[in-house]
Design an enzyme around this catalytic site. Structure first.
Site, PDB file in Angstrom:
ATOM      1  N   GLY A 181       0.840  -1.192   0.000  1.00 40.24           N
ATOM      2  CA  GLY A 181       0.000   0.000   0.000  1.00 40.24           C
ATOM      3  C   GLY A 181       0.873   1.240   0.000  1.00 40.24           C
TER       4      GLY A 181
ATOM      5  N   GLN B 197       3.140   9.892   1.157  1.00 41.19           N
ATOM      6  CA  GLN B 197       4.410   9.149   1.129  1.00 41.19           C
ATOM      7  C   GLN B 197       5.227   9.423  -0.128  1.00 41.19           C
ATOM      8  OE1 GLN B 197       2.409   5.185   2.174  1.00 41.19           O
ATOM      9  NE2 GLN B 197       4.440   4.996   3.093  1.00 41.19           N
TER      10      GLN B 197
ATOM     11  N   CYS C  78       6.006  -0.232   7.142  1.00 35.26           N
ATOM     12  CA  CYS C  78       5.668   0.923   6.303  1.00 35.26           C
ATOM     13  C   CYS C  78       6.871   1.283   5.444  1.00 35.26           C
ATOM     14  CB  CYS C  78       5.304   2.094   7.206  1.00 35.26           C
ATOM     15  SG  CYS C  78       4.889   3.604   6.318  1.00 35.26           S
ATOM     16  N   LEU C  79       6.634   1.569   4.171  1.00 39.71           N
ATOM     17  CA  LEU C  79       7.744   1.945   3.280  1.00 39.71           C
ATOM     18  C   LEU C  79       8.427   3.229   3.741  1.00 39.71           C
ATOM     19  CD1 LEU C  79       6.183   1.164  -0.224  1.00 39.71           C
ATOM     20  CD2 LEU C  79       7.822  -0.208   1.060  1.00 39.71           C
TER      21      LEU C  79
ATOM     22  N   HIS D  44      -4.215   1.408   7.534  1.00 38.79           N
ATOM     23  CA  HIS D  44      -2.862   1.965   7.579  1.00 38.79           C
ATOM     24  C   HIS D  44      -2.736   3.139   6.595  1.00 38.79           C
ATOM     25  CE1 HIS D  44       1.694   1.404   7.784  1.00 38.79           C
ATOM     26  NE2 HIS D  44       1.543   2.190   6.729  1.00 38.79           N
ATOM     27  N   GLU D  45      -3.211   2.922   5.352  1.00 39.65           N
ATOM     28  CA  GLU D  45      -3.051   3.979   4.330  1.00 39.65           C
ATOM     29  C   GLU D  45      -3.942   5.183   4.622  1.00 39.65           C
ATOM     30  OE1 GLU D  45      -0.488   3.666   2.688  1.00 39.65           O
ATOM     31  OE2 GLU D  45      -0.232   1.518   2.986  1.00 39.65           O
TER      32      GLU D  45
ATOM     33  N   HIS E 102      -2.388   7.493   7.018  1.00 37.55           N
ATOM     34  CA  HIS E 102      -1.398   8.399   6.415  1.00 37.55           C
ATOM     35  C   HIS E 102      -2.050   9.702   5.953  1.00 37.55           C
ATOM     36  CE1 HIS E 102       2.446   6.361   6.327  1.00 37.55           C
ATOM     37  NE2 HIS E 102       1.943   5.272   5.784  1.00 37.55           N
TER      38      HIS E 102
HETATM   39 ZN    ZN Z   1       2.767   3.422   5.683  1.00 36.73          ZN
END
Ligand code: ZN
Length: 152
Positions: free
Chosen positions: A46, A51, A88-89, A130-131, A134
């Protein structure tokens, strides 16, 4: 298609509340294409627009069951609890346990600007939560317990 550089934790762009998209146009469609490319390249499941440095309410998710490209996503109902590991990236090499809803219903616009309602459970529900966090400036480490740093 093009790839973005993924913004890392510490960058203020990740802490801002992102703006709703007023119109799903070609530039939003291109943003989602490029976000998907970036996500797949980084082997993520995701990615949210902040991000990649863009404070718009846009996310892409693919846990291996197909790609979702969603604009202005919101959780309209949720039930149950799941507790499990998350990463998380934007926070490389860190894993933490996060409590999430087990079942959720997400309302959003698709890439054509049509309203879609998605019912998700388990890991897919976790990825959406999660997304969407953000988009509200929330990073999973804010909520995680048992945070572990992995060696590369
Ligand atoms: Zn993330």
């Amino acid at each position: 298609m093009a790839r973005y550089k993924v913004v890392l934790t510490g960058d203020p762009v990740l802490r801002r509340v992102s703006h709703p998209v007023k119109e799903v146009n070609d530039s939003i469609r291109k943003l989602m294409e490029n976000m998907a490319e970036t996500m797949y390249n980084a082997k993520g499941v995701g990615l949210a627009a902040p991000q990649v440095g863009i404070n718009k309410r846009v996310i892409v998710v693919d846990i291996g069951e197909g790609l979702y490209k969603l604009v202005n996503p919101e959780i309209v109902s949720s039930s149950g609890i799941q507790d499990g590991p998350e990463g998380c990236l934007s926070v490389p090499n860190v894993i933490g346990n996060v409590k999430r809803s087990e079942h959720i219903k997400v309302k959003a616009l698709d890439e054509n600007g049509n309203i879609v309602i998605i019912e998700a459970s388990g890991f897919l529900a976790r990825a959406f939560q999660h997304e969407i966090d953000h988009l509200n400036g929330i990073i999973f480490t804010d909520k995680a317990t048992a945070i572990e740093r992995m060696s590369e």
